[in-house]
Design a protein around this motif. Structure first.
Motif, PDB file in Angstrom:
ATOM      1  N   TYR A   1       1.967  21.764   9.685  1.00  0.00           N
ATOM      2  CA  TYR A   1       0.912  21.180   8.860  1.00  0.00           C
ATOM      3  C   TYR A   1       1.455  19.885   8.281  1.00  0.00           C
ATOM      4  N   VAL A   2       0.705  18.815   8.375  1.00  0.00           N
ATOM      5  CA  VAL A   2       1.082  17.513   7.829  1.00  0.00           C
ATOM      6  C   VAL A   2      -0.117  16.955   7.079  1.00  0.00           C
ATOM      7  N   ALA A   3       0.134  16.460   5.870  1.00  0.00           N
ATOM      8  CA  ALA A   3      -0.973  15.935   5.081  1.00  0.00           C
ATOM      9  C   ALA A   3      -0.470  14.843   4.156  1.00  0.00           C
ATOM     10  N   GLY A   4      -1.325  13.926   3.848  1.00  0.00           N
ATOM     11  CA  GLY A   4      -1.073  12.902   2.846  1.00  0.00           C
ATOM     12  C   GLY A   4      -2.088  13.057   1.721  1.00  0.00           C
ATOM     13  N   VAL A   5      -1.600  13.055   0.501  1.00  0.00           N
ATOM     14  CA  VAL A   5      -2.466  13.299  -0.652  1.00  0.00           C
ATOM     15  C   VAL A   5      -2.352  12.116  -1.602  1.00  0.00           C
ATOM     16  N   VAL A   6      -3.474  11.587  -2.002  1.00  0.00           N
ATOM     17  CA  VAL A   6      -3.540  10.544  -3.020  1.00  0.00           C
ATOM     18  C   VAL A   6      -4.224  11.142  -4.245  1.00  0.00           C
ATOM     19  N   SER A   7      -3.468  11.226  -5.328  1.00  0.00           N
ATOM     20  CA  SER A   7      -4.000  11.791  -6.571  1.00  0.00           C
ATOM     21  C   SER A   7      -4.329  10.643  -7.523  1.00  0.00           C
ATOM     22  N   ILE A   8      -5.610  10.500  -7.820  1.00  0.00           N
ATOM     23  CA  ILE A   8      -6.074   9.399  -8.667  1.00  0.00           C
ATOM     24  C   ILE A   8      -6.483   9.967 -10.010  1.00  0.00           C
ATOM     25  N   PRO A   9      -5.783   9.608 -11.082  1.00  0.00           N
ATOM     26  CA  PRO A   9      -6.172  10.121 -12.407  1.00  0.00           C
ATOM     27  C   PRO A   9      -7.519   9.534 -12.840  1.00  0.00           C
TER      28      PRO A   9
ATOM     29  N   LEU B   1      -4.062  -2.989  -7.977  1.00  0.00           N
ATOM     30  CA  LEU B   1      -3.147  -1.988  -8.529  1.00  0.00           C
ATOM     31  C   LEU B   1      -1.704  -2.475  -8.477  1.00  0.00           C
ATOM     32  N   ALA B   2      -1.357  -3.183  -7.400  1.00  0.00           N
ATOM     33  CA  ALA B   2       0.004  -3.713  -7.302  1.00  0.00           C
ATOM     34  C   ALA B   2       0.270  -4.713  -8.411  1.00  0.00           C
TER      35      ALA B   2
ATOM     36  N   ARG C   1      -0.543   6.077 -14.974  1.00  0.00           N
ATOM     37  CA  ARG C   1      -1.987   5.895 -14.941  1.00  0.00           C
ATOM     38  C   ARG C   1      -2.485   5.440 -13.574  1.00  0.00           C
ATOM     39  N   LEU C   2      -1.556   5.143 -12.642  1.00  0.00           N
ATOM     40  CA  LEU C   2      -1.933   4.707 -11.300  1.00  0.00           C
ATOM     41  C   LEU C   2      -1.905   5.892 -10.328  1.00  0.00           C
TER      42      LEU C   2
END
Length: 492
Positions: A366-374, A21-22, A336-337
């Motif tokens: 509350y602590v969260a990490g979110v990765v949104s992948i199309p 991806l990089a 798109r990434l």
């Protein structure tokens, strides 16, 4: 034999995916497209035939990647205080320039908006609400002796500090900032282009008006001469020396000059009204006192450095729009990434208002990490990238065309200035000859060696030569203004 480790495989797979991806996120960078550049000015080559100094420095490609210095008050080249005062009114009061300045401020604000997405979003959202849980809910909270759910009313006080931050892993936000920055530069260049266009139009109208003033003076002098000629012809007719045809011809010539005078005065009023609009004033209240003299055009060096094309704000605007379009391609591609966001909140929560002050017991976080992948959106992201690429290709062609037009305008303006100099000199010779012919014809008429028709013809030639000379001088000034505009503000 080593045992198979799913965790280790997942780790290696994730690392390989991130590296891939990089690589996809890597941008090729931006460089202004090359523009076909002529080796030398044609006007400079043709000047050898005209006896003028040839151009010694070939033009270079427009240097539009960097901000060119602001053009000075170029109208000072003409050394006309009245023109300078009008130009100052145009710069200070023209509403189109005020609108362009507002668009520059708008573009600056848009750039600050784009930069704001690089910072975390922090908000304090105090809440107080009261709710009742239904007695028919599926999960009981309290049960009475009849094994029935009871309706419960709850009150909550909540003071959370919410934080949201998008990690710009691939540089999408940075590309958005680059696009906004380039658009701000383009808007500033558009303001300078409007400034140059309007001030050049004002100078062209001004010199056109002053040319008409001088032409009106020529016509007024001709009108007085025609009136004297009519009186002379009438006296000769009464004395029996001349006939009535000569009288009628003299009347015709006088009326014709008066009609031309009226038409020229009408044209002057149109130029004056146009100047008033450019100066931001009503045409009914704006007035320039007639001044029947023309300035001498400033000398124009034939050796004009072609790198002054970098001063042209319209080319700067086109190139900056192209840079913005290139950055928007990156934005569309990086959309798109996957997107990585950090979310969280911290605050106090209590069923009693007084409980909010009991930090040890009421605080929550509350602590969260979110990765949104199309995954799928009907090809929208790919289509958006294709739109951005098509826009970039179109702007590239427009930029190259604008550069070619710039070279054309400089060539045309240089040729016009050179040819107008020769035209003025030729018209001066024509006027001297016409006046001498008129004097000789008048002497022959007074001595009876010729008729009045030759007088009429000689006067017409003198008047026509005088008017053409004034028009050529006014055109020379206008062509000089066009050259200044073609070079982006000055040749110095």
């Amino acid at each position: 034999m080593k045992s198979f480790s799913p965790t280790l495989c997942a780790y290696y797979f994730s690392a390989a995916l991130l590296l891939a991806l990089a690589g996809c996120a890597r941008s090729p960078g931006y460089k202004a497209p090359n523009v076909p550049t002529p080796a030398a000015w044609k006007a400079g080559q043709d000047s050898m035939v005209a006896g003028l100094a040839p151009t010694s420095q070939p033009p270079e490609a427009p240097a539009t990647l960097q901000q060119a210095p602001a053009a000075p008050a170029w109208w000072a080249l003409f050394n006309d205080p009245e023109l300078a005062a009008i130009e100052q009114q145009v710069v200070a009061q023209n509403f189109s320039l005020q609108a362009a300045a507002a668009r520059v401020q708008e573009a600056g604000a848009n750039l600050r908006v784009a930069n704001s997405y690089r910072m975390p979003l922090v908000s304090l959202d105090p809440q107080a609400y009261r709710t009742r849980l239904s007695a028919l809910r599926p999960l009981p909270v309290t049960v009475d002796n009849g094994n029935r759910n009871l309706g419960v009313t709850q009150t909550q006080y909540y003071i959370p500090l919410n934080v949201s931050y998008e990690l710009d892993v691939w540089g999408r936000i940075r590309s958005s900032v680059r696009a906004a920055s380039a658009e701000a530069d383009a808007t500033e260049a558009a303001q300078r282009a409007a400034h140059l266009l309007l001030t050049a139009d004002a100078a062209a109208y001004y010199f056109g008006l002053r040319g008409l003033d001088t032409e009106l003076a020529v016509l007024d002098s001709a009108r007085q001469g025609r009136a004297q000629s009519l009186q002379l012809t009438q006296a000769r007719f009464k004395a029996g020396v001349d006939n009535e045809i000569s009288v009628r011809r003299a009347e015709t010539e006088l009326a014709s000059v008066e009609a031309t005078f009226i038409e020229t005065r009408r044209q002057r009023q149109g130029f004056e009204a146009a100047l008033a609009t450019l100066a931001g004033q009503p045409a009914s209240t704006f007035r320039l006192v007639p001044r029947p003299t023309l300035l001498l055009a400033p000398p124009v060096p034939i050796t004009v450095p072609a790198n002054l094309l970098a001063r042209r704000p319209d080319l700067r605007e086109a190139e900056r729009q192209l840079a913005a379009a290139n950055a928007r391609i990156d934005v569309a591609r990086l959309t798109r990434l996957p997107t990585v966001r950090l979310n969280g909140f911290i605050g106090s929560q209590s069923a009693e208002f007084n409980g909010l002050t009991k930090i040890d017991d009421s605080y929550t976080y509350y602590v969260a990490g979110v990765v949104s992948i199309p995954i799928f959106n009907g090809g929208r992201n790919r289509a958006n990238q294709q739109v951005a690429e098509a826009q970039y290709n179109g702007l590239t062609a427009e930029y190259k065309q604008a550069a070619l037009v710039a070279f054309q305008e400089v060539e045309t303006a240089l040729a016009n200035v050179q040819q107008s100099q020769q035209q003025v000199a030729a018209q001066q010779r024509a006027l001297r000859a016409a006046r001498q012919a008129g004097q000789l014809t008048a002497e022959r008429y007074r001595t009876g060696l010729t008729n009045y028709f030759e007088i009429v013809d000689a006067d017409r030639q003198s008047l026509e030569a005088a008017r053409l000379l004034v028009q050529a001088q006014a055109n020379q000034l206008t062509y000089t203004v066009q050259l200044v505009r073609a070079l982006g503000g000055t040749w110095e």
